[in-house]
Design a protein around this motif. Structure first.
Motif, PDB file in Angstrom:
ATOM      1  N   ALA A  59      50.730  74.146   7.557  1.00  0.00           N
ATOM      2  CA  ALA A  59      49.919  73.545   8.547  1.00  0.00           C
ATOM      3  C   ALA A  59      49.744  72.188   8.301  1.00  0.00           C
ATOM      4  CB  ALA A  59      48.493  74.267   8.061  1.00  0.00           C
ATOM      5  N   LEU A  60      49.768  71.703   7.266  1.00  0.00           N
ATOM      6  CA  LEU A  60      49.562  70.215   7.241  1.00  0.00           C
ATOM      7  C   LEU A  60      50.616  69.593   7.707  1.00  0.00           C
ATOM      8  CD1 LEU A  60      47.377  68.141   5.402  1.00  0.00           C
ATOM      9  CD2 LEU A  60      49.517  67.992   3.804  1.00  0.00           C
ATOM     10  N   LEU A  61      51.950  70.121   7.388  1.00  0.00           N
ATOM     11  CA  LEU A  61      52.912  69.360   8.013  1.00  0.00           C
ATOM     12  C   LEU A  61      53.152  69.456   9.619  1.00  0.00           C
ATOM     13  CD1 LEU A  61      55.692  70.427   5.528  1.00  0.00           C
ATOM     14  CD2 LEU A  61      54.846  68.086   5.917  1.00  0.00           C
ATOM     15  N   SER A  62      52.536  70.471  10.027  1.00  0.00           N
ATOM     16  CA  SER A  62      52.642  70.791  11.415  1.00  0.00           C
ATOM     17  C   SER A  62      51.821  69.608  12.079  1.00  0.00           C
ATOM     18  CB  SER A  62      52.355  71.854  11.915  1.00  0.00           C
ATOM     19  OG  SER A  62      50.931  72.308  11.912  1.00  0.00           O
ATOM     20  N   TRP A  63      50.586  69.155  11.307  1.00  0.00           N
ATOM     21  CA  TRP A  63      49.496  68.399  11.799  1.00  0.00           C
ATOM     22  C   TRP A  63      50.278  66.784  11.754  1.00  0.00           C
ATOM     23  CZ3 TRP A  63      45.176  70.253   8.118  1.00  0.00           C
ATOM     24  CH2 TRP A  63      44.671  71.360   8.793  1.00  0.00           C
ATOM     25  N   ALA A  64      51.199  66.689  10.619  1.00  0.00           N
ATOM     26  CA  ALA A  64      51.816  65.470  10.462  1.00  0.00           C
ATOM     27  C   ALA A  64      52.801  65.263  11.900  1.00  0.00           C
ATOM     28  CB  ALA A  64      52.475  65.554   9.110  1.00  0.00           C
ATOM     29  N   ASP A  65      53.497  66.418  12.243  1.00  0.00           N
ATOM     30  CA  ASP A  65      54.381  66.412  13.170  1.00  0.00           C
ATOM     31  C   ASP A  65      53.646  65.866  14.407  1.00  0.00           C
ATOM     32  OD1 ASP A  65      56.213  67.067  11.389  1.00  0.00           O
ATOM     33  OD2 ASP A  65      56.430  69.391  11.970  1.00  0.00           O
ATOM     34  N   GLU A  66      52.596  66.393  14.693  1.00  0.00           N
ATOM     35  CA  GLU A  66      51.758  66.046  16.011  1.00  0.00           C
ATOM     36  C   GLU A  66      51.635  64.482  15.854  1.00  0.00           C
ATOM     37  OE1 GLU A  66      48.255  68.286  15.846  1.00  0.00           O
ATOM     38  OE2 GLU A  66      49.129  70.329  15.820  1.00  0.00           O
ATOM     39  N   ILE A  67      51.367  63.852  14.708  1.00  0.00           N
ATOM     40  CA  ILE A  67      51.099  62.719  14.525  1.00  0.00           C
ATOM     41  C   ILE A  67      52.214  61.383  14.623  1.00  0.00           C
ATOM     42  CG2 ILE A  67      50.020  60.834  13.006  1.00  0.00           C
ATOM     43  CD1 ILE A  67      48.202  63.011  12.139  1.00  0.00           C
ATOM     44  N   ARG A  68      53.192  62.056  13.866  1.00  0.00           N
ATOM     45  CA  ARG A  68      54.421  60.992  13.763  1.00  0.00           C
ATOM     46  C   ARG A  68      54.934  60.691  15.065  1.00  0.00           C
ATOM     47  NH1 ARG A  68      59.553  63.875  12.980  1.00  0.00           N
ATOM     48  NH2 ARG A  68      59.094  66.278  12.545  1.00  0.00           N
ATOM     49  N   HIS A  96      57.616  53.523   6.357  1.00  0.00           N
ATOM     50  CA  HIS A  96      56.757  52.645   7.140  1.00  0.00           C
ATOM     51  C   HIS A  96      57.543  51.423   7.896  1.00  0.00           C
ATOM     52  CE1 HIS A  96      52.307  51.477   7.404  1.00  0.00           C
ATOM     53  NE2 HIS A  96      53.151  50.828   8.275  1.00  0.00           N
ATOM     54  N   PHE A  97      58.260  50.871   7.268  1.00  0.00           N
ATOM     55  CA  PHE A  97      59.167  49.725   7.811  1.00  0.00           C
ATOM     56  C   PHE A  97      59.773  50.426   9.072  1.00  0.00           C
ATOM     57  CE2 PHE A  97      63.142  47.454   8.368  1.00  0.00           C
ATOM     58  CZ  PHE A  97      62.608  46.242   8.221  1.00  0.00           C
ATOM     59  N   CYS A  98      60.425  51.555   8.997  1.00  0.00           N
ATOM     60  CA  CYS A  98      61.188  52.073   9.971  1.00  0.00           C
ATOM     61  C   CYS A  98      60.376  52.397  11.483  1.00  0.00           C
ATOM     62  CB  CYS A  98      61.944  53.145   9.689  1.00  0.00           C
ATOM     63  SG  CYS A  98      63.051  52.968   8.398  1.00  0.00           S
ATOM     64  N   GLN A  99      58.886  52.700  10.957  1.00  0.00           N
ATOM     65  CA  GLN A  99      57.986  53.053  12.174  1.00  0.00           C
ATOM     66  C   GLN A  99      58.000  51.761  12.928  1.00  0.00           C
ATOM     67  OE1 GLN A  99      56.208  55.315  13.316  1.00  0.00           O
ATOM     68  NE2 GLN A  99      54.669  54.013  14.296  1.00  0.00           N
ATOM     69  N   VAL A 100      57.465  50.528  11.894  1.00  0.00           N
ATOM     70  CA  VAL A 100      57.284  49.173  12.502  1.00  0.00           C
ATOM     71  C   VAL A 100      58.530  48.512  13.277  1.00  0.00           C
ATOM     72  CG1 VAL A 100      56.362  46.926  11.995  1.00  0.00           C
ATOM     73  CG2 VAL A 100      55.602  48.750  10.782  1.00  0.00           C
ATOM     74  N   GLN A 101      59.749  49.049  12.840  1.00  0.00           N
ATOM     75  CA  GLN A 101      60.857  48.422  13.734  1.00  0.00           C
ATOM     76  C   GLN A 101      61.169  48.881  14.829  1.00  0.00           C
ATOM     77  OE1 GLN A 101      62.229  45.503  12.651  1.00  0.00           O
ATOM     78  NE2 GLN A 101      60.517  45.220  11.437  1.00  0.00           N
ATOM     79  N   GLY A 102      60.426  50.259  15.040  1.00  0.00           N
ATOM     80  CA  GLY A 102      60.789  50.916  16.325  1.00  0.00           C
ATOM     81  C   GLY A 102      62.039  51.925  16.041  1.00  0.00           C
ATOM     82  N   LEU A 103      62.452  52.296  15.093  1.00  0.00           N
ATOM     83  CA  LEU A 103      63.686  52.968  14.838  1.00  0.00           C
ATOM     84  C   LEU A 103      63.115  54.635  15.544  1.00  0.00           C
ATOM     85  CD1 LEU A 103      64.960  50.834  13.245  1.00  0.00           C
ATOM     86  CD2 LEU A 103      65.379  52.532  11.419  1.00  0.00           C
ATOM     87  N   ASN A 104      64.261  55.240  15.914  1.00  0.00           N
ATOM     88  CA  ASN A 104      63.994  56.458  16.306  1.00  0.00           C
ATOM     89  C   ASN A 104      63.904  57.665  15.308  1.00  0.00           C
ATOM     90  OD1 ASN A 104      66.275  55.177  18.165  1.00  0.00           O
ATOM     91  ND2 ASN A 104      64.918  56.121  19.681  1.00  0.00           N
ATOM     92  N   TYR A 105      64.706  57.258  14.321  1.00  0.00           N
ATOM     93  CA  TYR A 105      64.523  58.569  13.207  1.00  0.00           C
ATOM     94  C   TYR A 105      65.034  58.012  11.925  1.00  0.00           C
ATOM     95  CZ  TYR A 105      69.734  58.762  13.488  1.00  0.00           C
ATOM     96  OH  TYR A 105      71.096  58.503  13.261  1.00  0.00           O
ATOM     97  N   VAL A 106      64.329  58.830  10.813  1.00  0.00           N
ATOM     98  CA  VAL A 106      65.196  58.259   9.325  1.00  0.00           C
ATOM     99  C   VAL A 106      65.824  59.765   9.165  1.00  0.00           C
ATOM    100  CG1 VAL A 106      63.188  56.962   8.821  1.00  0.00           C
ATOM    101  CG2 VAL A 106      63.010  59.468   8.279  1.00  0.00           C
ATOM    102  N   HIS A 156      52.052  59.279   8.191  1.00  0.00           N
ATOM    103  CA  HIS A 156      51.082  58.357   7.568  1.00  0.00           C
ATOM    104  C   HIS A 156      51.431  57.061   8.327  1.00  0.00           C
ATOM    105  CE1 HIS A 156      49.998  59.960   3.389  1.00  0.00           C
ATOM    106  NE2 HIS A 156      49.836  61.009   4.381  1.00  0.00           N
ATOM    107  N   ALA A 157      52.604  56.566   8.303  1.00  0.00           N
ATOM    108  CA  ALA A 157      53.036  55.219   8.858  1.00  0.00           C
ATOM    109  C   ALA A 157      52.607  55.160  10.457  1.00  0.00           C
ATOM    110  CB  ALA A 157      54.288  55.209   8.975  1.00  0.00           C
ATOM    111  N   ALA A 158      52.519  56.275  11.268  1.00  0.00           N
ATOM    112  CA  ALA A 158      52.113  56.214  12.493  1.00  0.00           C
ATOM    113  C   ALA A 158      50.499  56.177  12.607  1.00  0.00           C
ATOM    114  CB  ALA A 158      52.526  57.408  13.279  1.00  0.00           C
TER     115      ALA A 158
END
Ligand code: PEP
Ligand code: MG
Length: 890
Positions: free
Chosen positions: A520-529, A856-866, A882-884
């Motif tokens: 459940a927690l990961l599915s909420w993370a998926d909605e956010i990221r 987090h750095f990848c989020q800020v740089q606008g990458l598509n995926y890790v 978290h980064a999002a």
């Protein structure tokens, strides 16, 4: 307006960087009307001023403290050092980020030869008063005067044996006075001065000592391990004392508002009647479970449950509460967000959402991605009995049992025979990789958390304990010693990679599973990221596991691992050693169906999702026997030749010819610096037939799957490109191959081609390279090596540890992406690449792709995926969320 001193009644929880966690929460509880003994906090700015003034309290600060004590005297109607109704205080550390037990505390401060009598008269309890006094001298002596604790214990033991007392409880007031006399002599002997009698002197010295304890060894190490900044400083809390040791209607305890180990929603903790806080911790008496307070002090228990509810509702999180009952009255001495296991963290976060106390985003942000490792590897059944042999570093979590071997080849052999094996080595090297792959877990006697064994094991999600000093290995005779025990090759042991324990025999393990709460927690993370999450996987099992953990494709499929399987090595070697194109063609033809099979399995496991397949990367000599071993073998054969005749001699001559031939080839391929040598696309340029075979295998597998009605999505990735022309040529080769497979199969095949960015030149010329590439994947392992000019194996083995402990570098850049240097190249490549191709897909596939700060750095740089190892996929999903939350993209 005071500068340094903050009475509890004036602060709030938001001031934690100034007041420290404890001070901020005491202030918050005071404001909420909860029963907190009054006091004040010297903020972290006072700590800085203390250090700036050469480790003394500036006079202005001391004046403020004295006024604050006077205010406290008024509020409590007691007097500091008074001959009647004396005020006693505790002096406690309290850092902005909790560092439990790392810094110092002094209790019962204000006692002296006069006030102890006043306390005795006031309570009508001499024994209690003298016990408090001796505790104070002991703590003060230890914390402020650096007199070793055991010296006090010796004096106490002497008195106890003299009067025949079994425990402290049996000592009378007179006995305690004898102990005190002994303590005072000790202090005089050690410090050359009498024990300070003036409460203000005591206070000043105690405050200084607590500030100083910010820099004691254990606090420094704790901060290093938990990445807490050294310049935060600690606050000091001065609080009027309440006593839990005033009789059977008094007591003290520690409780959590929910179970911090399982997350179960019921108050959890323990207490002691007629005791002070240190007794609960010291383990002299066994505390009782908190539920028994319902019988001992029913009203207090009811009140305490209400307080728990109130605090949890107020902080909207599970609290860890210290309390004292003084003659039937409840006092709260501390509350803080409770430390908890990963399992509890997940359960509690989800429960608080269900109870309507927090929203989903808060729940997601409450769970630390780093903790999730604990949940994803099978662990040792906590209820099973164990026989602990030693402890090493908890390098890679999970539990493993198996027969021990000291040899990588043997590990591989035994594992092929279906045995569970543990590889036990002094250290591992890249040459042990097959043994590591085959073993259930790795144990080493040397090496730290970033040693080869540790890094490789974590990458593979295999349990590992390293740096186990107690272990000495005698490889030659096939045994190891731990303490006074001897372990022979083949004996069964277990390791617990989460705690570093080494255990004798097999242990009962419990399989990790993603609990419903976790899902459940990961599915909420998926909605956010906003970042995609893929996995690095190079076989169908890992691909399936990764998909189960929520991977949205494969970001890096390293094809060289497929060449390392034992039955393939001879074919791969034949391909490398071929002296004519025809010979090489034959070897490649034999490899083709094997590769095709590999890709078929992986693409099938990831049906419908993108699979980035990297063509061969490492230098070819990695697949050949070791140079030194061949030289030795050649010398041995040459010597034997001198003593043999006839058929035996012919056999030796034949082997010598083979060895010499192989040696010649190995010498020819030998490189001084293979990391910067003939590898990556440089191989594809010089041996195009190898890349062509791989491309053919990919497209034929794709065609087969399409015919079965599936939807394979391969993406072909060219490694180590530094020059646009390299990519252009390799792309042409792959495209031509795709077209020819299309013609042969009649299928229309997806042909997406991109490159890794792993050398600085590729990043700096990313606009040119993007003309040829549909995607970039940042290979930050190599990009870190080439940007720093470090060879990873040498750096981690030789100097990086020193660099990080000496703070030349803040972190190991192979673990946490170096945002300033390597990150700048990523930024340049991103901008330049997208300036040419605005839909350029960008990912990261170095080990950093599974590390939260780097994500987090990848989020800020606008990458598509890790992209990260399968076991880290859940962590990456959470870290990306978290980064999002912190840095959302518009
Ligand atoms: C990298 O260099 O970051 C990478 C993923 O490739 P490898 O680790 O296989 O060199
Ligand atoms: Mg690389």
């Amino acid at each position: 307006m005071t500068q340094w001193v903050h009475p509890f009644a004036t602060g709030t929880a938001a001031d934690r960087y100034l007041l420290g966690g404890k001070g901020a929460n005491l202030a918050e509880m005071t404001k909420a009307g909860l029963p907190v003994p009054p006091g004040f906090t010297l903020g972290t700015t006072a700590c800085h001023a203390f250090y700036d003034s050469g480790e003394t309290l500036p006079e202005t600060m001391w004046t403020e403290v004295q006024s604050a004590v006077q205010a406290l005297e008024q509020e409590t109607e007691k007097s500091f050092g008074g001959a009647v109704n004396p005020l006693l205080v505790s002096v406690r550390s309290g850092a902005p980020i909790s560092m439990p037990g790392m810094m110092d505390t002094v209790l019962n401060l204000g006692l002296n030869d006069t006030t102890v009598r006043a306390l005795a008269a006031q309570t009508g309890n001499d024994r209690f008063a003298f016990d408090c006094y001796r505790r104070f001298i002991q703590m003060f002596g230890d914390v402020v005067q650096s007199i070793p604790h055991y010296q006090f214990e010796h004096i106490l033991d002497d008195v106890k044996s003299d009067v025949g007392a079994k425990d402290d409880q049996a000592l009378t007031a007179e006995d305690w006075q004898r102990v005190i006399a002994g303590y005072r002599k000790l202090v005089e002997r050690e410090t050359g001065k009498a024990f300070p009698q003036d409460p203000y002197d005591q206070l000043r010295l105690a405050i200084e000592a607590v500030f100083r304890s910010w820099n004691n060894q254990r606090a420094i190490i704790y901060r290093r391990v938990h990445k807490i900044a050294d310049d935060l400083g600690t606050a000091v809390n001065v609080q009027s004392m309440v006593f839990g040791n005033m009789g059977d209607n008094s007591g003290t305890g520690v409780a959590f508002t929910r179970n911090p180990s399982t997350g179960e929603p019921s108050v959890f903790g323990e207490y002691l009647t007629n005791a002070q806080g240190e007794d609960v911790v010291a383990g002299i008496r066994t505390p009782k479970p908190i539920a028994e307070l319902a019988h001992d002090m029913p009203e207090i228990y009811t009140q305490f449950l209400q307080v728990c509810e109130q605090l949890e509702a107020h902080y909207r999180d599970v609290q860890d509460i210290e309390f004292t009952v003084e003659e039937g009255k409840l006092f709260l001495l501390q509350t803080r967000n409770a430390k908890r296991t990963a399992a509890a963290a997940v359960k509690i976060a989800v429960a608080l959402v269900e109870e309507g106390k927090i929203d989903k985003a808060t729940a997601v942000s409450r769970v630390d991605p780093d903790q999730l490792d604990q949940l994803l590897h099978p662990g040792i059944d906590p209820n099973a009995p164990v026989d602990e042999l030693a402890r090493g570093l908890p390098a890679s979590p999970g539990a493993a049992s198996g027969r021990i071997t000291f040899d990588a080849d043997e590990a591989e052999q035994w594992s092929k025979q279906g045995e569970a094996v543990l590889l036990v080595r002094t250290e591992t090297t890249p040459e042990d990789i097959h043994g590591i792959l085959a073993a259930q877990g790795i144990l080493t006697s040397r090496g730290g958390m970033t040693s080869h064994a540790a890094v490789v094991a974590r990458g593979m999600g295999k349990p590992c304990v390293c740096g186990c000093d107690a272990l000495t290995i005698n490889t030659r005779d096939g045994y190891a010693r731990i303490g006074d025990r001897t372990l022979r090759k083949g004996d069964v042991i277990s390791i617990d990679g989460a705690t570093g324990r080494v255990l004798l025999g097999e242990v009962v393990r419990v399989q990790a599973e993603l609990s419903a709460d976790f899902q459940a927690l990961l599915s909420w993370a998926d909605e956010i990221r906003q970042l995609g999450v893929r996995a690095n996987a190079d076989n169908p099992e890992d691909a399936t596991r990764a998909r189960g953990f929520g991977a949205e494709g494969i970001g890096l499929c390293r094809t060289e691992h497929m060449f390392m399987a034992a039955e393939r090595v001879p074919v791969v070697q034949a391909m490398i050693l071929a002296s004519t194109p025809t010979e090489r063609g034959q070897a490649l033809a034999a490899l083709l169906p094997m590769q095709q099979d590999d890709f078929y399995g992986i693409l099938k496991a990831m049906d419908g999702l993108p699979v980035t397949i990297r063509l061969l990367d490492p230098p070819l000599h990695e697949f050949l026997p070791n140079l030194e071993q061949l030289v030795t073998r050649q010398a041995v054969l040459q010597t034997r030749l001198q003593y043999e005749n006839g058929a035996a001699r012919t056999l030796i001559e034949q082997e010598l010819a083979d060895v010499s031939n192989l040696l010649g080839k190995v010498r020819q391929l030998h490189e001084l610096n293979p990391m910067l040598g003939h590898r990556g696309c440089r191989l594809g340029i010089t041996f195009p037939e190898v890349y062509e075979m791989q491309a053919r295998a990919i497209f034929q597998a794709t065609a087969d799957l399409q015919k079965e009605g599936l939807n394979p999505q391969p993406e072909v990735m060219i490694p180590l490109v530094g020059v646009r022309e390299e990519l252009r040529r390799m792309k042409e080769l792959v495209e031509t191959t795709a077209r020819s497979v299309e013609a042969e199969t009649g299928q229309t095949l997806p042909c997406v081609i991109g490159t890794m960015i792993e050398v600085p030149r590729a990043a700096l010329t990313a606009d040119e390279i993007a003309e040829e590439a549909e995607f970039f994947s940042f290979g930050t392992n190599d990009l870190t090596q080439t940007t720093f000019g470090y060879s990873r194996d040498d750096a981690e083995g030789k100097f990086l540890h020193h660099y990080t402990t000496e703070k030349i570098l803040p972190e190991n850049p192979f673990a946490v992406l170096d945002a300033t240097g390597v990150g700048q190249l990523i930024q340049i490549a991103t901008q330049k690449g997208r300036s040419v191709r605005n839909d350029l897909k960008l990912g990261i596939c170095g080990e950093h792709g599974g590390e939260k700060q780097s994500i987090h750095f990848c989020q800020v740089q606008g990458l598509n995926y890790v992209s990260c190892s399968p076991f880290r996929v859940p962590l990456a999903r959470l870290a990306a969320a978290h980064a999002a939350l912190v840095d959302p993209r518009t």
